[in-house]
Design an enzyme around this catalytic site. Structure first.
Site, PDB file in Angstrom:
ATOM      1  N   GLU A 439      37.967  37.542  40.207  1.00 55.66           N
ATOM      2  CA  GLU A 439      37.732  36.249  40.877  1.00 55.66           C
ATOM      3  C   GLU A 439      36.507  35.524  40.317  1.00 55.66           C
ATOM      4  O   GLU A 439      35.769  34.869  41.044  1.00 55.66           O
ATOM      5  CB  GLU A 439      37.596  36.434  42.395  1.00 55.66           C
ATOM      6  CG  GLU A 439      38.850  36.902  43.076  1.00 55.66           C
ATOM      7  CD  GLU A 439      40.060  36.028  42.768  1.00 55.66           C
ATOM      8  OE1 GLU A 439      39.882  34.835  42.499  1.00 55.66           O
ATOM      9  OE2 GLU A 439      41.178  36.567  42.794  1.00 55.66           O
ATOM     10  N   GLY A 440      36.321  35.636  39.035  1.00 55.66           N
ATOM     11  CA  GLY A 440      35.178  35.008  38.365  1.00 55.66           C
ATOM     12  C   GLY A 440      34.037  35.999  38.288  1.00 55.66           C
ATOM     13  O   GLY A 440      33.470  36.385  39.313  1.00 55.66           O
TER      14      GLY A 440
END
Length: 592
Positions: A439-440
């Protein structure tokens, strides 16, 4: 030992540190009944303890299996998921128009921590479904909502997020999956996606995939990406499942941790292309996907909190049972529990304090998200949206860094037994590691914080938050409570250092971007440790004011954090402002 949700800690964090009580008193939650919060968390805690926690080790040991394109989850997984949906847990914050309970995001955030602590690999599935619900509700057509949203909200079907490809990880603009519009208005999608969490499993009859793809005439980069809903099975007019769509799991990853969560390679196009439905507008996929990603980033931050709390609880229990050595000055025979040793106490206090700080940062993000949609005043909503945007990279980045550190310390408290799988401490360490990546990555979160969130409106959101934190420090100093020790002084110094660093970075975001980027990660650490310290202090003050029987414990916790963690803000300021040249010299050192 099993997991027990720390309900009293969570309620203090939610109501006071995160500001839920103040937001309700301001009318931002309408007629929402505050009494329901404790009841929901109590029931969630029971479900987590009785159903999910016992499966945590089972899932880790058994993992998942792929055969003929079908994934079999660990023993007990499908039954636990069925009980989960029957209990209404998937629908906690879902839209009421489609069968959801419509409870605040903040309540669901607390529940997400509980699921993550009990069994993070299980909790990861509904976390992504929640993100899918958010994207479909915000950007989908009425027809698609009618077909899919109720099933997703109930949990009868699950959702996935499909961005990553072999050549396109964090650089989403480099993806190659193709979509071609058909005469009937649908799209045929061909391509391969990797690292797809719960891309295939046996817990539900259908899986609703949200896939990023590029149209033939699309602009280059992220401006030319569209988002599509691609069901595993097509849905007939009467709501029954129809033909199998052309999207299959062609492989599963063998991972360091999260063994019970299937991470799949998904292939589309072996049989003419998967049928997809456009979400939002063509070439606007990233805007739609960010709706999913922001929700998921908060969820991943809560995974960090959950794993940290589970690791802390287990380490504390072990330290009270394991006997080794004797307390200083003790005479006579026999060993003492390792809990008596100051260094073990230091590690446990660090675990407890950092978990509490990360928890409140995540909850504060959730409250801001709630207010950004629930408040009546447009300015209040706008300010809350800006606050949520500012806090999100810290909720994800700082909290998962803490999850990793606390799990690491959990192994250390166990000593040699921590390195042995049978204690379970190693599983927390392995499971936590991915949270700082997906998620980043946390480096991307730090870049986002510096280049977008800090710079937004000339830093207005940052200055507003720092003003609030300064007010908290003044209250600590005004309390004249000796139990706070040097908390007020340490937090004031940390805030002053953070203010100077923020101004320094703000000047360089445009004039010397490489200098700003070189200091991004230590800045996120500095911001998180300062914010966390002030939020814990606010909770301690509230506990004292409310006559909480555990007030002294919360004061001691805030003091420990301020004097051992927030105190690092000055050194981190120097790291940000003085280390750019040493980072710039990396090529000569690493490639010379």
């Amino acid at each position: 030992m099993t997991y027990r949700a720390p309900i009293s800690d969570m309620l203090l964090s939610l109501n006071h540190g995160a500001g839920l009580k103040a937001a309700m008193e301001a009318g931002h939650y309408g007629d929402f009944d505050a009494d329901i919060v404790a009841a929901v968390l109590e029931e969630a805690g029971k479900f987590a303890t009785d159903v999910l926690a016992p499966l945590n080790k089972v899932g880790d040991e058994h993992g998942i299996k792929l055969s003929d394109g079908k994934v079999t989850t660990a023993p007990g997984w499908p039954d636990a998921y069925k009980r989960w949906t029957e209990g209404g847990w998937n629908a906690v914050s879902g839209p009421e128009d489609f069968g959801g309970q419509g409870l605040p995001i903040a309540i669901n955030a607390a529940c997400t921590e509980i699921w993550s602590a009990a069994n993070v690999a299980f909790g990861l599935c509904p976390l992504l479904t929640a993100s899918a619900i958010e994207a479909l509700d915000a950007h989908g057509s009425d027809e698609l909502k009618k077909i899919y949203l109720e099933k997703l909200v109930s949990g009868e079907w699950t959702g996935t997020m499909q961005l990553t490809e072999p050549q396109a990880g964090s650089d989403v603009g480099a993806l190659r999956t193709r979509a071609e519009k058909q005469a009937d208005g649908t799209y045929r999608i061909k391509g391969t996606k990797i690292f797809i969490t719960y891309g295939e499993h046996d817990m539900t009859d259908n899986i609703v995939h949200f896939v990023l793809a590029r149209l033939p005439d699309a602009p280059a980069g992220t401006k030319g990406i569209s988002l599509f809903l691609v069901p595993k099975f097509m849905v007939n007019a009467d709501g029954s499942l129809g033909q199998r769509n052309d999207i299959f799991a062609s492989g599963v990853e063998h991972k360091l941790g999260m063994h019970a969560s299937p991470t799949c390679t998904m292939t589309m196009g072996d049989h003419g292309g998967a049928i997809g439905f456009l979400i939002g507008e063509e070439n606007q996929g990233m805007r739609c996907m960010f709706t999913m990603m922001n929700q998921a980033r908060l969820g991943v931050g809560l995974e960090g909190v959950g794993v940290a709390d589970r690791a802390y609880q287990q380490a504390l229990s072990y330290a009270q049972e394991r006997k080794q050595g004797r307390a200083v000055g003790k005479k006579g025979d026999g060993s003492d529990a390792i809990f008596v040793h100051p260094d073990v106490k230091r590690m446990l206090m660090r675990m407890r304090a950092q978990t509490a700080a990360a928890r409140t940062i995540c909850y504060a993000t959730a409250v801001a998200l709630d207010v950004s949609t629930r408040a009546r005043d447009p300015k209040v909503r706008a300010d809350a949206a800006a606050r949520a945007a500012l806090l999100t990279p810290m909720a994800k980045g700082y909290s998962t860094d803490i999850g990793n550190e606390v799990a690491y310390l959990g192994v250390q408290v166990h000593g040699g037994m921590g390195f042995i799988e049978e204690t379970g401490a190693a599983q927390h360490y392995r499971d936590a590691r991915i949270t700082a990546i997906y998620e980043g990555t946390n480096g991307i979160q730090a870049i986002d914080l510096v280049t977008r969130k800090l710079a937004a409106n000339g830093g207005a959101s940052v200055w507003a938050l720092l003003d609030e934190l300064t007010a908290t420090v003044k209250k600590v100093e005004a309390s004249n409570d000796p139990a706070f020790g040097t908390t007020g002084v340490k937090l004031r110094e940390a805030l002053e250092a953070l203010t100077r660093t923020s101004k320094w970075l703000l000047e360089r975001v445009t004039s010397a971007p490489n200098e700003a980027l070189a200091g991004a990660t230590p800045y996120l650490q500095q911001f998180g440790s300062t914010l966390g310290g002030c939020l814990l202090a606010s909770e301690a003050l509230a506990a004292k004011a409310d006559g909480n029987t555990d007030a002294a414990r919360y004061v001691s916790l805030a003091r420990f954090f301020a004097e051992n963690i927030s105190v690092q803000a000055g050194a981190l300021e120097r790291t940000v402002t003085e280390s750019a040249e040493s980072v710039a010299a990396a090529d000569a050192v690493l490639l010379g």
